[in-house]
Scaffold this active site. Structure first.
Site: not given
Ligand SMILES: Nc1nc(=O)c2c([nH]1)NC[C@@H]1CN(c3ccc(C(=O)N[C@@H](CCC(=O)O)C(=O)O)cc3)C=[N+]21
Length: 285
Positions: A49, A93, A116
């Site tokens: 992020k 987070q 968020d």
């Molecule tokens: N306050 C808070 N806000 C959130 O937005 C939040 C959180 N807590 N806790 C966890 C979850 C999970 N999350 C993700 C964000 C980006 C990918 C992302 O970019 N994933 C990539 C791959 C990443 C990899 O390779 O592991 C994809 O799907 O292509 C995934 C999951 C945001 N979250």
């Protein structure tokens, strides 16, 4: 549907706008992420992020607090960020350690800086159709559907999962866009019957490859919100992509689907928060 590609398109737009706003106001949007403990996944996400934020021209900072930080200390940290006029977006987070009340923490974040979209006031605003900051993952899903010109109005959208961060808000947003929405969950009876009636299927339950081809109508649109790690460290979704893809009109992969869109929408929310804050400041002057 290629979330990575659309995320880049969205971020290019944000980058352009950011440059204009910096020029106009002399201020730069700043996103501060708070992460508690050394959870590897949380650290990874928070760094992604921050990296994305800097790429569009924001200032971004990560505050790392030890796993044993007290609730009082965390609340004090958020209060400080609320008062810091150089900070426009605050993200704590999740998940937080057991001894900290997540709800209390979310409520502590200034509504104007809650990028968020988790604060109850924003949840309420969304549910009655007011403008606010929408939660990033659902907002990213809507953005993807719009980019690929998927018709939503009048369609039957079925959401599997009822979480506060995905299931409930995406249902609200689809409803606002005139879909007929069904929310299903772990206690739903005759799930297959319901999912087979779906024109748009959103799967967000955290069960690897839960959604198989037999649960999907021919020509449906399938959105996979799952992020599950296999023992080998591979990232897999809640949808059996290989089995389902032949049958559907469109589908999002994992990785490269909803995840990157979540990050783009976080940046979008931060820019919206920034614009709102600097506009209010200017009115006050
Ligand atoms: N306050 C808070 N806000 C959130 O937005 C939040 C959180 N807590 N806790 C966890 C979850 C999970 N999350 C993700 C964000 C980006 C990918 C992302 O970019 N994933 C990539 C791959 C990443 C990899 O390779 O592991 C994809 O799907 O292509 C995934 C999951 C945001 N979250």
């Amino acid at each position: 549907m290629d979330g990575k590609e659309v995320a880049v398109v969205v971020q290019e737009k944000i980058k352009k706008q950011t440059a204009e706003w910096i020029k106009r106001t002399g201020q730069t949007p700043k996103l501060t992420a708070v992460v508690v403990g050394k959870n590897a996944a949380s650290q990874f996400y928070v760094r992604s992020k921050k990296k994305a934020a800097m790429e569009v021209g924001f200032i971004s900072e990560i505050i790392e607090l030890p796993a044993k930080v007290t609730e009082v200390e965390l609340l004090a940290c958020i209060k400080e960020l609320n008062q810091d006029v150089t900070v426009h977006g605050i993200l704590v987070q999740l998940p937080l350690p057991q001894h900290i009340d997540e709800h209390k923490v979310i409520c502590q974040i200034d509504v104007y800086k809650d990028v968020d979209g988790f604060h109850p006031e924003q949840v309420g605003a969304l549910s009655i159709g007011l403008n606010g900051l929408a939660p990033c993952t659902p907002a990213g899903i809507i953005e993807l559907l719009k980019y690929y010109k998927i018709k939503i109005s009048g369609k039957h959208a079925v959401v599997i999962g009822r979480s506060n961060i995905v299931g409930k808000p995406i249902a609200n947003m689809l409803l606002k866009l005139d879909a007929t929405v069904t929310i299903t969950h772990s206690q739903t009876q005759n799930l297959a019957e319901i999912t087979r009636g779906a024109d748009i299927l959103i799967v967000s339950i955290g069960q690897p490859h839960f959604l198989t081809a037999d649960l999907v109508k021919e020509g449906a649109v399938v959105i996979d919100v799952g992020i599950n790690r296999t023992e080998a460290g591979k990232l897999i979704g809640d949808v059996d992509f290989e089995g389902v893809k032949e049958k559907v009109f469109a589908i999002t992969p994992v990785p490269g689907g909803v995840g990157p869109m979540t990050i783009s929408m976080l940046l979008d929310n931060t820019l919206v928060a920034f614009k709102r804050i600097v506009s209010v400041e200017n009115k006050e002057k």
